[in-house]
Design a protein around this motif. Structure first.
Motif, PDB file in Angstrom:
ATOM      1  N   ILE A  35       0.850  -1.196   0.000  1.00 40.89           N
ATOM      2  CA  ILE A  35       0.000   0.000   0.000  1.00 40.89           C
ATOM      3  C   ILE A  35       0.882   1.240   0.000  1.00 40.89           C
ATOM      4  O   ILE A  35       2.001   1.208   0.492  1.00 40.89           O
ATOM      5  CB  ILE A  35      -0.928   0.042   1.242  1.00 40.89           C
ATOM      6  CG1 ILE A  35      -0.097  -0.110   2.532  1.00 40.89           C
ATOM      7  CG2 ILE A  35      -1.998  -1.012   1.167  1.00 40.89           C
ATOM      8  CD1 ILE A  35      -0.875   0.174   3.787  1.00 40.89           C
ATOM      9  N   SER A  36       0.367   2.304  -0.571  1.00 41.67           N
ATOM     10  CA  SER A  36       1.044   3.595  -0.476  1.00 41.67           C
ATOM     11  C   SER A  36       0.608   4.260   0.820  1.00 41.67           C
ATOM     12  O   SER A  36      -0.552   4.124   1.235  1.00 41.67           O
ATOM     13  CB  SER A  36       0.659   4.484  -1.656  1.00 41.67           C
ATOM     14  OG  SER A  36       1.203   3.950  -2.833  1.00 41.67           O
ATOM     15  N   ILE A  37       1.525   4.950   1.445  1.00 38.52           N
ATOM     16  CA  ILE A  37       1.195   5.601   2.721  1.00 38.52           C
ATOM     17  C   ILE A  37       1.504   7.087   2.643  1.00 38.52           C
ATOM     18  O   ILE A  37       2.307   7.519   1.811  1.00 38.52           O
ATOM     19  CB  ILE A  37       1.959   4.956   3.903  1.00 38.52           C
ATOM     20  CG1 ILE A  37       3.477   4.949   3.635  1.00 38.52           C
ATOM     21  CG2 ILE A  37       1.438   3.562   4.160  1.00 38.52           C
ATOM     22  CD1 ILE A  37       4.280   4.451   4.815  1.00 38.52           C
ATOM     23  N   LYS A  38       0.838   7.822   3.550  1.00 40.24           N
ATOM     24  CA  LYS A  38       1.027   9.274   3.541  1.00 40.24           C
ATOM     25  C   LYS A  38       2.100   9.685   4.527  1.00 40.24           C
ATOM     26  O   LYS A  38       1.968  10.668   5.247  1.00 40.24           O
ATOM     27  CB  LYS A  38      -0.301   9.961   3.839  1.00 40.24           C
ATOM     28  CG  LYS A  38      -1.291   9.808   2.698  1.00 40.24           C
ATOM     29  CD  LYS A  38      -2.576  10.557   2.922  1.00 40.24           C
ATOM     30  CE  LYS A  38      -3.469  10.424   1.693  1.00 40.24           C
ATOM     31  NZ  LYS A  38      -4.804  10.985   1.889  1.00 40.24           N
ATOM     32  N   VAL A  39       3.153   8.900   4.560  1.00 45.32           N
ATOM     33  CA  VAL A  39       4.323   9.239   5.374  1.00 45.32           C
ATOM     34  C   VAL A  39       5.457   9.510   4.383  1.00 45.32           C
ATOM     35  O   VAL A  39       5.839   8.622   3.635  1.00 45.32           O
ATOM     36  CB  VAL A  39       4.708   8.077   6.319  1.00 45.32           C
ATOM     37  CG1 VAL A  39       6.011   8.386   7.042  1.00 45.32           C
ATOM     38  CG2 VAL A  39       3.590   7.799   7.305  1.00 45.32           C
ATOM     39  N   GLN A 233       7.540   5.102  -1.054  1.00 46.76           N
ATOM     40  CA  GLN A 233       6.610   5.496   0.006  1.00 46.76           C
ATOM     41  C   GLN A 233       5.513   4.451   0.188  1.00 46.76           C
ATOM     42  O   GLN A 233       4.332   4.748   0.114  1.00 46.76           O
ATOM     43  CB  GLN A 233       6.008   6.866  -0.334  1.00 46.76           C
ATOM     44  CG  GLN A 233       5.794   7.766   0.864  1.00 46.76           C
ATOM     45  CD  GLN A 233       5.444   9.183   0.452  1.00 46.76           C
ATOM     46  OE1 GLN A 233       6.244   9.869  -0.143  1.00 46.76           O
ATOM     47  NE2 GLN A 233       4.246   9.617   0.785  1.00 46.76           N
ATOM     48  N   ARG A 234       5.973   3.227   0.388  1.00 46.36           N
ATOM     49  CA  ARG A 234       5.031   2.109   0.474  1.00 46.36           C
ATOM     50  C   ARG A 234       5.303   1.247   1.694  1.00 46.36           C
ATOM     51  O   ARG A 234       6.419   1.211   2.214  1.00 46.36           O
ATOM     52  CB  ARG A 234       5.173   1.210  -0.755  1.00 46.36           C
ATOM     53  CG  ARG A 234       4.550   1.721  -2.006  1.00 46.36           C
ATOM     54  CD  ARG A 234       4.808   0.740  -3.120  1.00 46.36           C
ATOM     55  NE  ARG A 234       4.264   1.203  -4.392  1.00 46.36           N
ATOM     56  CZ  ARG A 234       4.525   0.637  -5.560  1.00 46.36           C
ATOM     57  NH1 ARG A 234       5.320  -0.422  -5.624  1.00 46.36           N
ATOM     58  NH2 ARG A 234       4.006   1.107  -6.673  1.00 46.36           N
ATOM     59  N   LEU A 235       4.261   0.481   2.075  1.00 51.06           N
ATOM     60  CA  LEU A 235       4.427  -0.628   3.016  1.00 51.06           C
ATOM     61  C   LEU A 235       4.159  -1.920   2.250  1.00 51.06           C
ATOM     62  O   LEU A 235       3.179  -2.007   1.497  1.00 51.06           O
ATOM     63  CB  LEU A 235       3.431  -0.526   4.172  1.00 51.06           C
ATOM     64  CG  LEU A 235       3.658   0.555   5.218  1.00 51.06           C
ATOM     65  CD1 LEU A 235       2.566   0.465   6.288  1.00 51.06           C
ATOM     66  CD2 LEU A 235       5.033   0.461   5.869  1.00 51.06           C
ATOM     67  N   TYR A 236       5.025  -2.900   2.434  1.00 53.43           N
ATOM     68  CA  TYR A 236       4.854  -4.221   1.827  1.00 53.43           C
ATOM     69  C   TYR A 236       4.522  -5.220   2.926  1.00 53.43           C
ATOM     70  O   TYR A 236       5.123  -5.185   4.009  1.00 53.43           O
ATOM     71  CB  TYR A 236       6.130  -4.659   1.112  1.00 53.43           C
ATOM     72  CG  TYR A 236       6.399  -3.911  -0.171  1.00 53.43           C
ATOM     73  CD1 TYR A 236       5.995  -4.420  -1.404  1.00 53.43           C
ATOM     74  CD2 TYR A 236       7.066  -2.686  -0.153  1.00 53.43           C
ATOM     75  CE1 TYR A 236       6.237  -3.736  -2.581  1.00 53.43           C
ATOM     76  CE2 TYR A 236       7.317  -1.995  -1.337  1.00 53.43           C
ATOM     77  CZ  TYR A 236       6.903  -2.520  -2.542  1.00 53.43           C
ATOM     78  OH  TYR A 236       7.144  -1.838  -3.700  1.00 53.43           O
ATOM     79  N   PHE A 237       3.591  -6.119   2.637  1.00 47.71           N
ATOM     80  CA  PHE A 237       3.171  -7.113   3.621  1.00 47.71           C
ATOM     81  C   PHE A 237       3.498  -8.519   3.109  1.00 47.71           C
ATOM     82  O   PHE A 237       3.149  -8.878   1.983  1.00 47.71           O
ATOM     83  CB  PHE A 237       1.670  -6.987   3.885  1.00 47.71           C
ATOM     84  CG  PHE A 237       1.289  -5.649   4.447  1.00 47.71           C
ATOM     85  CD1 PHE A 237       1.344  -5.421   5.820  1.00 47.71           C
ATOM     86  CD2 PHE A 237       0.896  -4.608   3.608  1.00 47.71           C
ATOM     87  CE1 PHE A 237       0.996  -4.174   6.344  1.00 47.71           C
ATOM     88  CE2 PHE A 237       0.560  -3.368   4.122  1.00 47.71           C
ATOM     89  CZ  PHE A 237       0.617  -3.141   5.494  1.00 47.71           C
TER      90      PHE A 237
END
Lengths: 246, 408
Positions: A35-39, A233-237
């Motif tokens: 997901i892209s994150i706003k961090v 600027q992503r989180l991977y799971f």
């Protein structure tokens, strides 16, 4: 004599590759989703078992609390310069500010800085302490210099250095996490997770990941792996990695 | 061609053998590359770094040429870089090349294109637009912007090595980044004399006219740093395209001329008249393969018909207008397991469209990373495929450089 150059290159290549061919178990894992994150420029991520939330730090010296899906819940009003590592321990968060060589202790409830520790490091400004985690096996914090060279430093609870280790198994280390009796180190440039002995930091297993610019590593309550990627600027799971089943 | 092969074979035996032995030894003894040093005092951070690079240069001279003075060891770089920050908002940098300073000092003449000072500026980052004032590398041309220690060859090549346009200047630069740093925008105003500002005693030319510059680049899927090699082996294809433009009108007042040497070797860097310079560049990298493309177009309107750029042509022929420019293609592959980088570069340059001739260059490069690209042995063999005998006559048919570069 005309074979001197190619012959030498082959020897060089064998010499070069020999260190990488030690008898270390290896595996490869693929992300289930991302997901892209706003961090902005997320440089590390830590999982808080108490709330099920993620704490994410940014290159811009910002600390965020997010839910497990990466949605920003809170942002700390206390700003640093170049946050690169975060760890959750009890009621506190510990954040490594790479450029000024500091560790901040934040109160988890308020997200305010309660204490500042100086952790001197003379190496390159941008290759300082990108990793911070608490080694529960040895009851000490560890900070790791990113590269040139990679070194693992152990600290007591007041961030007084007690021991250091050289580490040559990866080009760089961008995050570290102790989880269930194992020390996991994340290498950005080698794009892998290294499962290490928590006492000696000797590498036991290398787990390849195919992610651009991975900088943060966390495990949720089920052992699933969360990786933050700075440039994208992503989180991977990921599902739990094989080593967690030991 | 046969002569070249013969000479190359001999050089191969004499030089390469020793060099490879040194490389083998280095690969055995070398630890991690040393690194920069950082000092901190509260919010003040000062980092000291540097670069030492030297090579042996060998020219394959044309028959009849008798001067072998370019066959020599050369200290290319001895740079010290002081880069500081004060909190989140202030930055400054001072970079000096002692190799150039020593040459200038010993000869008593300031080399206008290598004055020894590489940058000296202050910058403020506390606004959406970064403000930088001082002497620094100009944000123009991806090849020029890339640091010399990060490129696989010993020289950038004629198109972007500063022969056609200045690479550094004194002035004001504004810059900003958008879309997670994928878009970078630069604008600036400078003296327009480039590196020659020091040889001219710090003064502008008599026109006093500045040079204006603008650049935009866009990368995808993430920001793309100005590096020519993919050492990491990025797992997704990455692209960047950039476009830039420069303009200066240095038409001289009556009785004045532009400072001697301001035009550079080919009279193109600064002209007495109007100069437009357009450039387009692109870069790609994926799984250790990387490639760069760049083109430059100079549109020149010298104010005097006696200007050497007109090449003695009548006004009815030249229409008061001269064009120059060219393009460059480069491919690199980083063979990680062998710590090696292979490079091939092609350049085509026309230095003056009014004077018959075009030149094409082929460069082949090999780099052995002793431990990383911070500590590297580089070999470059380059030769003109086509020689421009009028604008850029050469005394050699090819050139070989073998050397060692250490970035600390």
């Amino acid at each position: 004599m005309r074979y001197i150059l190619p012959g030498s290159l082959i020897i060089l290549s064998l010499l070069s590759s020999s260190y990488a061919k030690k008898n270390i178990a290896s595996a490869k894992i693929k992300a289930n989703n991302h997901i892209s994150i706003k961090v902005p420029e997320p440089s590390d991520v830590a999982y808080d078992a108490e709330t099920g939330h993620l704490f994410i730090v940014s290159d811009n010296g910002l600390l965020f609390e997010c839910d497990i899906n990466g949605k920003v819940l809170r942002r700390s009003p206390d700003k640093g310069m170049d946050f690169e590592g975060v760890e959750v321990k009890g009621d506190y968060l510990y954040v490594s500010d790479e450029s000024p060589r500091r560790v901040y202790r934040y109160k988890k409830k308020t997200l305010r800085v309660e204490n500042t520790y100086s952790v001197p490091y003379w190496g390159p400004r941008n290759s300082g302490f990108e990793s911070i985690t608490y080694n529960e096996t040895k009851h000490c914090f560890i900070l790791i210099s990113e590269k040139n060279p990679v070194k693992i430093y152990e600290y007591n609870d007041d961030f007084q250095q007690v021991k250091e280790y050289s580490f040559n198994a990866a080009k760089d280390i961008s995050s570290a996490r102790w989880y269930k009796g194992q020390m996991y180190l994340l290498s950005d440039e080698d794009m892998c997770i290294l499962r290490c002995d928590p006492n000696t930091y000797e590498v036991r297993e290398k787990i390849k990941i195919n992610i651009l610019n991975p900088e943060g590593l966390a495990f949720d309550h089920d052992g699933n792996v969360v990786i933050s990627a700075d440039d994208l600027q992503r989180l991977y799971f990921f599902k739990s990695i094989p080593a967690n089943n030991e | 061609m046969t002569f070249n092969v013969f000479i190359f074979s001999n050089l191969y035996l004499l030089t390469m053998n020793k060099f490879i032995r040194i490389a083998l030894l280095l690969s055995l003894i070398a630890g991690p590359a040393s690194a920069q040093f950082t000092f901190t005092a509260g919010d003040n951070i000062l980092e000291i770094s540097g670069l030492v690079a030297g090579y042996y240069n060998y020219r394959f001279l044309k028959p009849g040429e008798t001067s072998y003075k370019k066959d020599r060891f050369n200290l290319r770089d001895m740079k010290l870089d002081f880069e500081g920050r004060k909190g989140n908002n202030w930055a400054y940098e001072l970079k000096v090349d002692f190799a150039d300073l020593a040459t200038n000092s010993a000869s008593g003449v300031v080399d206008p294109e290598n004055p020894g000072l590489e940058c000296a500026y202050i910058a403020y980052n506390g606004l959406p637009v970064k403000i930088e004032l001082g002497y620094d590398k100009l944000p123009y041309s991806q090849s020029s912007i890339a640091d010399i220690y990060s490129i696989p060859l010993w020289s950038r090549g004629l198109l972007t090595d500063g022969s056609l346009f200045s690479r550094r200047d004194m002035g004001l630069t504004l810059s900003s980044s958008l879309w997670k740093q994928r878009i970078n925008i630069y604008g600036g105003v400078y003296t327009g004399l480039g590196e020659n500002i020091f040889a001219n005693g710090g003064d502008n030319d008599d026109s006093g006219a500045p040079e204006y510059l603008g650049r935009i680049d866009v990368s995808y899927p993430s920001r793309f740093r100005y590096k020519e090699i993919d050492e990491v082996g990025v797992p997704v294809p990455m692209f960047r395209v950039g476009a830039n433009v420069r303009y200066a009108n240095k038409t001289q007042p009556v009785g004045s001329t532009i400072p001697a040497s301001a035009g550079g070797e080919f009279n193109l860097k600064t002209i007495a008249g109007e100069k437009w310079l357009y450039g387009f560049d692109a870069a790609f990298q994926f799984r250790n393969f990387s490639a760069q493309f760049e083109m430059q177009q100079l549109n020149l309107r010298p104010s005097q018909q006696t200007d050497p750029l007109f090449g003695g042509t009548p006004e009815s022929t030249n229409k008061k207008f001269v064009k120059a420019g060219g393009y460059s293609l480069q491919g690199n592959y980083c063979l990680k397991m062998a710590r090696s980088v292979l490079t091939v570069q092609y350049q085509s340059v026309n230095l003056d469209d009014l004077i018959y001739g075009n030149e094409e260059w082929l460069s082949l490069g090999y780099a052995f990373m002793v431990n990383s690209f911070k500590n590297v042995i580089k070999i470059q063999y380059y030769k003109p495929l086509t020689e421009d005998t009028k604008s850029d006559p050469l005394k050699y048919t090819a050139q070989l450089r073998i050397g060692w570069q250490y970035h600390f």
